[in-house]
Motif scaffolding. Structure first.
Motif, short mmCIF file in Angstrom:
data_model
loop_
_atom_site.label_atom_id
_atom_site.label_comp_id
_atom_site.label_asym_id
_atom_site.label_seq_id
_atom_site.Cartn_x
_atom_site.Cartn_y
_atom_site.Cartn_z
N MET A 169 -26.80 4.24 6.35
CA MET A 169 -26.49 4.05 4.66
C MET A 169 -25.04 4.87 4.01
N GLY A 170 -25.53 6.13 4.33
CA GLY A 170 -23.49 6.41 4.46
C GLY A 170 -22.61 5.19 5.18
N PHE A 171 -22.76 4.87 5.74
CA PHE A 171 -21.91 3.72 6.79
C PHE A 171 -21.29 3.26 5.35
N ILE A 172 -22.26 1.98 4.94
CA ILE A 172 -22.19 1.61 4.69
C ILE A 172 -21.93 1.51 2.14
N VAL A 173 -21.92 3.57 2.50
CA VAL A 173 -21.68 2.89 0.84
C VAL A 173 -19.73 3.39 1.19
N LEU A 174 -20.17 3.27 2.42
CA LEU A 174 -18.60 4.30 2.79
C LEU A 174 -17.04 3.43 3.04
N GLY A 175 -17.97 2.36 3.84
CA GLY A 175 -17.04 0.70 3.77
C GLY A 175 -16.97 -0.10 2.02
N GLY A 176 -18.42 0.01 1.92
CA GLY A 176 -18.01 -0.32 0.14
C GLY A 176 -17.13 0.02 -0.95
N GLY A 177 -17.13 1.27 -0.66
CA GLY A 177 -16.09 2.42 -1.40
C GLY A 177 -14.74 2.45 -0.92
N ALA A 178 -14.13 2.11 0.09
CA ALA A 178 -12.90 2.15 1.33
C ALA A 178 -12.60 0.34 0.74
N GLY A 179 -13.39 -0.40 0.91
CA GLY A 179 -12.86 -1.82 0.25
C GLY A 179 -13.13 -1.72 -0.95
N ILE A 180 -12.87 -1.34 -1.75
CA ILE A 180 -12.40 -0.93 -3.64
C ILE A 180 -11.18 -0.27 -3.69
N VAL A 181 -11.73 1.14 -2.85
CA VAL A 181 -10.07 1.90 -2.83
C VAL A 181 -9.12 1.19 -2.18
N VAL A 182 -9.25 -0.10 -1.22
CA VAL A 182 -7.90 -0.44 -0.85
C VAL A 182 -7.28 -1.44 -1.34
N SER A 183 -8.46 -2.05 -1.88
CA SER A 183 -7.87 -3.27 -3.25
C SER A 183 -6.70 -3.20 -3.84
N SER A 184 -7.58 -1.70 -4.45
CA SER A 184 -7.25 -1.04 -5.67
C SER A 184 -5.70 -0.35 -5.35
N LEU A 185 -6.05 0.01 -4.42
CA LEU A 185 -4.38 0.77 -4.03
C LEU A 185 -3.02 0.05 -3.18
#
Length: 204
Positions: free
Chosen positions: A1-17
């Motif tokens: 679950m942690g890997f999924i959350v990390l991956g989802g959050g990273a997608g948002i961060v990468v897109s925004s940045l």
């Protein structure tokens, strides 16, 4: 679950940045990168996920063994930092040509050792700050923090602590890190967006 959350959050961060970086380049004519460890780790886990998980698991076991049988009596419980370091170790060792069982064994030993040594480096400072000996500081940025403490000891004598600052009640929400970062990034985005121009911003 942690890997999924990390991956989802990273997608948002990468897109925004990525958008922020594009606007910044357009606005100021400067080209660069936006370093973000969460995003980088999430991307690296797509390639090195299995190796990272094994190094993290056995690295924690090595940490416990070191704490049990040496003078480094520290158990590193900062889980997300352990994940980041395991991923970094895996990537470095693999790029150095180490694979298979050797990768897991060497990576686990390295991780277990740094998980014990970094709290030990910070502990003399921690004891002075909290006034007791039963809590250690687990962070892989420890050297920078200890250096900062040393600088503070030299130049900060008799200065007020930020903990002593009295903010008006209506501004107390600024003590929350997420709120403070959110407001700061909103201001930065607005400045960069206005400077980049309407036509460019509309494209992205």
């Amino acid at each position: 679950m942690g890997f999924i959350v990390l991956g989802g959050g990273a997608g948002i961060v990468v897109s925004s940045l990525s958008d922020f970086s594009s606007m910044f380049q357009q606005a100021f004519g400067l080209k660069g990168i936006v370093p973000n460890n969460e995003a980088i780790v999430a991307l690296a886990l797509k390639t090195y996920g299995t190796q990272t998980a094994l190094i993290m698991t056995f690295g924690m076991i090595v940490n416990i063994i070191i704490a049990r049988f040496t003078k480094l009596k520290y158990i590193f419980l900062t889980g997300h930092h352990t994940l980041y370091m395991a991923c970094l170790i895996a990537a470095i060792l693999i790029s150095g040509g180490i694979k298979g069982i050797a990768l897991i064994i060497l990576g686990s030993i390295i991780l277990g050792f740094v998980m014990a040594i970094f709290p030990a480096i910070a502990h003399p400072t921690m004891k002075k700050i909290i006034g007791q000996d039963d809590v250690a500081f687990g962070h892989f940025g420890t050297i920078g923090y200890v250096f900062s403490a040393w600088i503070g000891k030299i130049v900060g004598k008799n200065s007020r602590s930020t903990e002593e600052l009295e903010l008006p009640q209506e501004l107390s929400f600024l003590r929350d890190t997420s709120v403070a970062i959110g407001l700061t990034m909103t201001i930065l985005y607005l400045i960069v967006a206005f400077t980049a121009g309407k036509n460019f911003v509309e494209k992205i």
